[in-house]
Each structure stands twice: as C-alpha cells, then as structure tokens.
Design a protein around this motif. Structure first.
Motif, PDB file in Angstrom:
ATOM      1  N   ASN A   2      31.898  10.969  23.986  1.00 52.00           N
ATOM      2  CA  ASN A   2      30.589  10.420  23.688  1.00 52.00           C
ATOM      3  C   ASN A   2      30.041   9.658  24.890  1.00 52.00           C
ATOM      4  O   ASN A   2      30.795   9.104  25.687  1.00 52.00           O
ATOM      5  N   THR A   3      28.725   9.643  25.004  1.00 52.14           N
ATOM      6  CA  THR A   3      28.044   8.859  26.023  1.00 52.14           C
ATOM      7  C   THR A   3      26.740   8.356  25.426  1.00 52.14           C
ATOM      8  O   THR A   3      26.359   8.768  24.341  1.00 52.14           O
ATOM      9  N   THR A   4      26.047   7.480  26.116  1.00 47.07           N
ATOM     10  CA  THR A   4      24.841   6.858  25.603  1.00 47.07           C
ATOM     11  C   THR A   4      23.663   7.197  26.503  1.00 47.07           C
ATOM     12  O   THR A   4      23.807   7.263  27.721  1.00 47.07           O
ATOM     13  N   SER A  11      12.451   6.332  33.351  1.00 47.08           N
ATOM     14  CA  SER A  11      12.981   7.495  32.635  1.00 47.08           C
ATOM     15  C   SER A  11      14.190   7.090  31.805  1.00 47.08           C
ATOM     16  O   SER A  11      14.557   5.927  31.736  1.00 47.08           O
ATOM     17  N   GLU A  12      14.788   8.071  31.201  1.00 43.16           N
ATOM     18  CA  GLU A  12      16.027   7.869  30.462  1.00 43.16           C
ATOM     19  C   GLU A  12      16.998   8.958  30.885  1.00 43.16           C
ATOM     20  O   GLU A  12      16.590  10.052  31.264  1.00 43.16           O
TER      21      GLU A  12
END
Length: 73
Positions: A2-4, A11-12
C-alpha cells in the motif's frame, strides 16, 4: 503493498517503493504509461521505440509547421 496519494506542489502523486522500481528497471526521470483497467490503474514502463517515434514526429511537425498548416486548410 500500500501507498498513499500525496500532495506534491500543485499536483498529487504516488511514491513508488524502490523495490518495485528496481524490479521494473525504472529510475527517477523515466516515463511511464498510465492505463485504466477494470476499475483500477496500471503503470507500464514507456516503450522506448514508441517514445523515439513520437520524438521524431514532434521534430518533423515543428520543422514543417508552416507546410502542415497550409495542408490542413
């Protein structure tokens, strides 16, 4: 794994773990292709031959910009 999704400037983005980058042979600055598939996303290393073809096309379009504009009329 998992990562966020994180805020990066205006930006994202997602931080890809080093182990995955190593397995795929990717490094900072490499281009990847993003595909939507079955309600998710898939990142694929950009194929070098396609990238080279696109670069050549951009150079040709810039070089013959005026002629292409006239032909488009």
């Amino acid at each position: 794994m998992n990562t966020t999704i994180r805020k990066i400037g205006n930006s994202e983005g997602v931080i890809i773990p080093k182990e995955i980058l190593d397995r795929l042979g990717l490094k900072a600055g490499d281009s990847v292709e993003i595909r939507e598939q079955d309600g998710g996303i898939q990142l694929m290393p950009e194929q070098a031959d396609l990238a080279e073809q696109l670069k050549a096309a951009r150079i040709g379009m810039e070089k013959y910009r005026i002629a292409l504009r006239e032909l488009a009329k």
